[in-house]
Design an enzyme around this catalytic site. Structure first.
Site, PDB file in Angstrom:
ATOM      1  N   ASP A  82       0.829  -1.203   0.000  1.00  0.00           N
ATOM      2  CA  ASP A  82       0.000   0.000   0.000  1.00  0.00           C
ATOM      3  C   ASP A  82       0.867   1.259   0.000  1.00  0.00           C
ATOM      4  OD1 ASP A  82      -2.399   1.426   0.108  1.00  0.00           O
ATOM      5  OD2 ASP A  82      -2.477   1.413   2.295  1.00  0.00           O
ATOM      6  N   HIS A  83       0.579   2.179  -0.898  1.00  0.00           N
ATOM      7  CA  HIS A  83       1.263   3.483  -0.955  1.00  0.00           C
ATOM      8  C   HIS A  83       2.784   3.355  -0.980  1.00  0.00           C
ATOM      9  CE1 HIS A  83      -2.117   6.246  -0.769  1.00  0.00           C
ATOM     10  NE2 HIS A  83      -2.692   5.412   0.075  1.00  0.00           N
ATOM     11  N   HIS A 180      -7.500  10.498   3.898  1.00  0.00           N
ATOM     12  CA  HIS A 180      -6.931   9.542   4.839  1.00  0.00           C
ATOM     13  C   HIS A 180      -7.141  10.046   6.271  1.00  0.00           C
ATOM     14  CE1 HIS A 180      -4.310   8.405   1.253  1.00  0.00           C
ATOM     15  NE2 HIS A 180      -5.014   7.335   1.540  1.00  0.00           N
ATOM     16  N   HIS A 208      -9.871   4.991  -1.547  1.00  0.00           N
ATOM     17  CA  HIS A 208      -8.998   5.178  -0.390  1.00  0.00           C
ATOM     18  C   HIS A 208      -9.693   6.095   0.613  1.00  0.00           C
ATOM     19  CE1 HIS A 208      -4.803   3.790  -1.763  1.00  0.00           C
ATOM     20  NE2 HIS A 208      -5.685   3.307  -2.635  1.00  0.00           N
TER      21      HIS A 208
END
EC number: 4.1.2.40
Length: 290
Positions: A82-83, A180, A208
């Site tokens: 992830d990311h 986020h 997301h």
């Protein structure tokens, strides 16, 4: 059981109109808590680790844990990067067995983002590893990255179409108003923008920043083409709050087997709720069908 590519999970989700939940993991307890619920609800699942997670626990150890749990729980699962921002980092982890990676070049100008993503796609596709990328930029905090509202921007549908054509990416994370972390006020989700992206992009779309987003909003994004829903912050908060409460009630307590299980049980309630919202319960297929 084995670690599989997310493309098989997301293809099924796209065909049947549900979303696969992607839960961020941090240690053995978080992996176990998530998989206990997935086994109970027969839900496919993606276990996501940020670069910070792989600094906390070595890649080889996380991979071994996921493989062992996949076998003991009889659940095929995807371990997802992830990311991640570095081709070299992704190359190392894919060579070690990971079959799903997100390369995040969303902070770069369009052409530079395309160049980075294309290089990752070329490498990963030669190893049956699916690739997710992000176009547009979410605000908030993810791992060690912080994006303020002024630097966040939404995904342009026509740019998304061109981006997918130029990179050959397998799934696309879109910026449509989520962020986020937790929200200070109700998020404004641009459903019309999502619908326009769906009209011109035929690969699975990713949401997301789904923590703290109203359930009805998440369901609507799934109706409009989202096939993967990322959840991180709500899991951590539930776990931490339960453990803190346990220590307040048991100030002399010191046995991890007790307080960790309390945290796990709190996390499981969030997992159960998100699986229900994603409509992924009962959608788990036998490993041979992926």
């Amino acid at each position: 059981m084995s670690i599989i590519s997310t493309k098989y999970l997301l293809q099924d989700a796209q065909e049947k109109g549900y979303a696969v939940p992607a839960f961020n993991i941090h240690n053995a307890e978080t992996i176990q808590a998530i998989l206990e619920v997935c086994r109970e609800m027969k839900s496919p699942v993606i276990l996501a680790g940020t670069p910070g997670t792989f600094k906390h626990i070595a890649l080889e150890e996380i991979y071994a844990l996921c493989s062992a749990y996949s076998t003991s729980f009889d659940i095929p699962l995807a371990l997802h990067l992830d990311h991640h921002e570095s081709l070299d980092d992704i190359r190392h982890k894919v060579n070690a067995g990971v079959r799903s990676a997100m390369i995040d070049g969303s902070h770069f100008p369009f052409e530079e983002n395309v160049k980075l993503v294309k290089s990752v796609v070329d490498f990963c596709h030669s190893r049956d590893c699916s690739v997710e990328a992000e176009l547009g930029r979410l605000g908030g905090v993810e791992d060690d990255m912080s994006v303020d509202a002024e630097n966040a921007f939404l995904t342009d549908p026509q740019e998304a179409k061109r981006f997918v054509e130029l990179t050959g990416v397998d799934s696309l994370a879109v910026a449509i108003g989520t962020a986020h972390g937790l929200y200070t006020k109700k998020p404004k989700i641009d459903f019309q923008r999502l619908a326009e992206i769906r009209e011109v992009v035929d690969i699975p779309l990713v949401l997301h920043g789904a923590s703290d987003v109203p359930d009805e909003y998440v369901r609507r994004t799934i109706e409009l083409g989202v096939c993967k829903v990322n959840v991180a912050t709500e899991l951590k908060i539930a776990f931490a709050a339960a453990v803190k409460k346990w220590f307040i009630e048991n100030p002399d307590g010191n046995d991890p087997r007790y307080y960790m299980r309390v945290g796990m049980n709190a996390m499981k309630e969030v997992v159960r709720s998100k699986i229900t919202v994603c409509n992924s319960y009962g959608k788990l297929l036998p490993a041979l069908q992926y």
